[in-house]
Enzyme design. Structure first.
Site, PDB file in Angstrom:
ATOM      1  N   TYR A   1     -11.086 -42.465 -77.609  1.00  0.00           N
ATOM      2  CA  TYR A   1     -12.121 -43.493 -77.512  1.00  0.00           C
ATOM      3  C   TYR A   1     -11.903 -44.469 -78.663  1.00  0.00           C
ATOM      4  CZ  TYR A   1     -16.579 -45.459 -76.046  1.00  0.00           C
ATOM      5  OH  TYR A   1     -17.552 -46.292 -75.591  1.00  0.00           O
TER       6      TYR A   1
ATOM      7  N   LYS B   1     -12.865 -34.087 -48.368  1.00  0.00           N
ATOM      8  CA  LYS B   1     -11.662 -34.914 -48.252  1.00  0.00           C
ATOM      9  C   LYS B   1     -10.982 -35.052 -49.611  1.00  0.00           C
ATOM     10  CE  LYS B   1      -9.521 -37.458 -45.104  1.00  0.00           C
ATOM     11  NZ  LYS B   1      -9.343 -37.124 -43.686  1.00  0.00           N
TER      12      LYS B   1
ATOM     13  N   ASP C   1      -8.966 -41.731 -40.008  1.00  0.00           N
ATOM     14  CA  ASP C   1      -9.372 -41.368 -38.650  1.00  0.00           C
ATOM     15  C   ASP C   1      -8.443 -42.000 -37.621  1.00  0.00           C
ATOM     16  OD1 ASP C   1     -11.564 -39.986 -39.677  1.00  0.00           O
ATOM     17  OD2 ASP C   1     -12.787 -41.789 -39.688  1.00  0.00           O
TER      18      ASP C   1
ATOM     19  N   ALA D   1     -10.865 -44.420 -26.428  1.00  0.00           N
ATOM     20  CA  ALA D   1     -10.374 -45.726 -26.865  1.00  0.00           C
ATOM     21  C   ALA D   1     -11.059 -46.155 -28.152  1.00  0.00           C
ATOM     22  CB  ALA D   1     -10.597 -46.775 -25.766  1.00  0.00           C
ATOM     23  N   GLY D   2     -11.424 -45.169 -28.969  1.00  0.00           N
ATOM     24  CA  GLY D   2     -11.983 -45.463 -30.280  1.00  0.00           C
ATOM     25  C   GLY D   2     -10.891 -45.586 -31.313  1.00  0.00           C
ATOM     26  N   ALA D   3     -11.243 -45.339 -32.575  1.00  0.00           N
ATOM     27  CA  ALA D   3     -10.301 -45.534 -33.674  1.00  0.00           C
ATOM     28  C   ALA D   3      -9.027 -44.724 -33.483  1.00  0.00           C
ATOM     29  CB  ALA D   3     -10.981 -45.173 -34.993  1.00  0.00           C
ATOM     30  N   ALA D   4      -9.165 -43.426 -33.222  1.00  0.00           N
ATOM     31  CA  ALA D   4      -7.985 -42.573 -33.096  1.00  0.00           C
ATOM     32  C   ALA D   4      -7.170 -42.922 -31.865  1.00  0.00           C
ATOM     33  CB  ALA D   4      -8.415 -41.102 -33.056  1.00  0.00           C
TER      34      ALA D   4
ATOM     35  N   ASN E   1     -13.193 -31.499 -31.420  1.00  0.00           N
ATOM     36  CA  ASN E   1     -13.761 -30.348 -32.126  1.00  0.00           C
ATOM     37  C   ASN E   1     -15.272 -30.345 -31.992  1.00  0.00           C
ATOM     38  OD1 ASN E   1     -11.914 -28.544 -33.444  1.00  0.00           O
ATOM     39  ND2 ASN E   1     -11.235 -30.256 -34.700  1.00  0.00           N
TER      40      ASN E   1
ATOM     41  N   ASN F   1      -5.365 -33.836 -39.687  1.00  0.00           N
ATOM     42  CA  ASN F   1      -5.013 -34.974 -40.535  1.00  0.00           C
ATOM     43  C   ASN F   1      -4.543 -34.578 -41.922  1.00  0.00           C
ATOM     44  OD1 ASN F   1      -5.971 -36.357 -38.361  1.00  0.00           O
ATOM     45  ND2 ASN F   1      -7.467 -37.580 -39.473  1.00  0.00           N
TER      46      ASN F   1
END
Length: 412
Positions: A61, A116, A184, A217-220, A309, A339
């Site tokens: 410091y 995560k 995702d 048809a989402g993000a993944a 899932n 992932n």
């Protein structure tokens, strides 16, 4: 900063010594070991240098820091060498699409974001900080992350609902010179492609001979479709709740209209079930249930990747009747598409070379490296390695770093 996994205790005592809930009720720890493990959180901040005496204090410091701060002010790139910036990732969410729980808000998302962060550390040696934002507006999220970015070497967007997630990632990539990665989307796509490469190798067929159908048809789903096209798959059709995404539909969002422009070369229309007739690959990232007759109508030697899932779109018992290779998102069945096989190594590789972004080439390299870990042990029940295979992260890290250098986004 270091993430540490906290072991469940036999009693309900927390790190702070608290043993009861505020209302006097018996602690939830008594009923479920998951609560015991989570009490007090799953992470802690840990110093990497000792503070034993006044000399240590003066270096760590004041006044020691003044020299370092002044040097960074004169040469901004030194921040990578003399702070944690190049070793830490912000895990950012707004809590709108958390696991299978949906829009549960930022506070309720924190156990997932902590999880995560410790996966980053455990599997990639990368430090990460959970950041749950109390806003859902695209502009506000982008501006907030841009203002936080000087403290971090990369940004992992997590559990942000579609279609906002696409715009948020795009705008952050445009404004920041550090890797921005929506796990995702791209983490799922990388692991799916790796598993599909090995399934194709097992069957002796090139990707170019395969026709895939994606449920969701989402993000993944969008990211998987894009990556499969980049990898050279023969054709891929994507289905949403209203059926196959095709150019003749008049109800498409801008994202789905773009999706229709580069997928479904065969011009298939109608239901998911009709699209599966004669298809070589099913990829499920939507939930719901695919009727058994539709699975039975797929081509001989098909691959079924039912990744919802906790309930796969096609239960493995049904899938094995008709498919040569079956994968799920669950850890209690073989071939788990998880992932965690991708994001720790991808960020580790990007941070290692101080990449300014994560490119398509880096993601494709990650998928190829992940697939190669299986090697000669390839089998119908082993087309993707376990997250606990110690070869995974180093292989992905090295491949991503090399790809970053090859594509000109590495800065060391």
């Amino acid at each position: 900063m270091a993430a540490e996994i906290v072991n469940p205790r036999s009693d309900s005592e927390s790190r702070t010594g608290r043993t009861e809930q505020g209302d006097g009720a018996e602690p939830l720890d008594s009923f479920d070991p998951a609560f015991a493990l989570h009490r007090g959180g799953k992470m802690a901040v840990q110093a990497t240098v000792p503070i034993r005496d006044k000399d240590d204090l003066s270096l760590a410091y004041t006044p020691g820091v003044a020299k370092v701060c002044s040097a960074i002010a004169e040469q901004p790139d030194l921040v990578h060498d003399y702070t944690w910036k190049s070793q830490v990732v912000a895990v950012v969410t707004d809590g709108t699409a958390v696991l299978g729980l949906g829009d549960i808000g930022p506070e309720a998302s924190l156990p997932v974001m902590e999880g995560k962060a410790i996966l980053f550390k455990q599997f990639g040696g990368v430090d990460a900080v959970p950041i749950a934002l109390a806003c859902t507006d695209v502009d506000e999220i982008v501006e907030t992350v841009v203002r936080l970015a000087p403290s971090f070497g990369g940004v992992n967007l997590e559990d942000i609902s579609a279609p906002r997630c696409f715009e948020i990632e795009k705008r952050l990539q445009e404004r920041l010179d550090i890797p921005v990665f929506h796990d995702d989307q791209h983490g799922t796509a990388v692991v799916t492609l790796a598993a599909l490469r090995n399934a194709a190798r097992l069957s002796g067929r090139p990707l170019g001979d395969l026709r895939a159908v994606i449920s969701g048809a989402g993000a993944a789903g969008v990211a998987i479709a894009k990556m499969l096209i980049e990898a050279g798959i023969g054709d891929v059709a994507v289905a949403d709740r209203k059926g196959v995404v095709s150019r003749d539909r008049g109800d498409l969002t801008p994202i789905k209209a773009e999706l229709a422009s580069f997928t479904n070369k065969a011009g298939i229309s109608g239901s998911l079930e009709s699209a599966l007739s004669g298809a070589d690959v099913f990829i499920g990232v939507s939930g719901g249930t695919v009727p058994e007759p539709a699975v039975a109508s797929m081509a001989e030697g098909a691959f079924v990747f039912a990744m919802a899932n906790p309930n796969p779109e096609v239960h493995p018992e049904i899938a094995h009747k008709y498919a040569a290779v079956v994968a799920t998102g669950r850890s209690d069945f073989p071939n788990q598409i998880n992932n965690v096989l991708a994001f720790p190594g991808i960020f580790a590789g990007a941070l290692q070379v101080r990449a300014s972004r994560i490119t398509e080439g880096m993601k494709l390299a990650a998928a190829e490296a992940l697939a190669s870990v299986v090697g000669d042990d390839l089998a119908a029940d082993y087309v993707i390695p376990s997250p606990f295979d110690e070869r995974v992260a180093p292989a992905v890290t090295a491949a991503v770093a090399a790809a970053a250098r090859a594509e000109g986004v590495a800065r060391r």
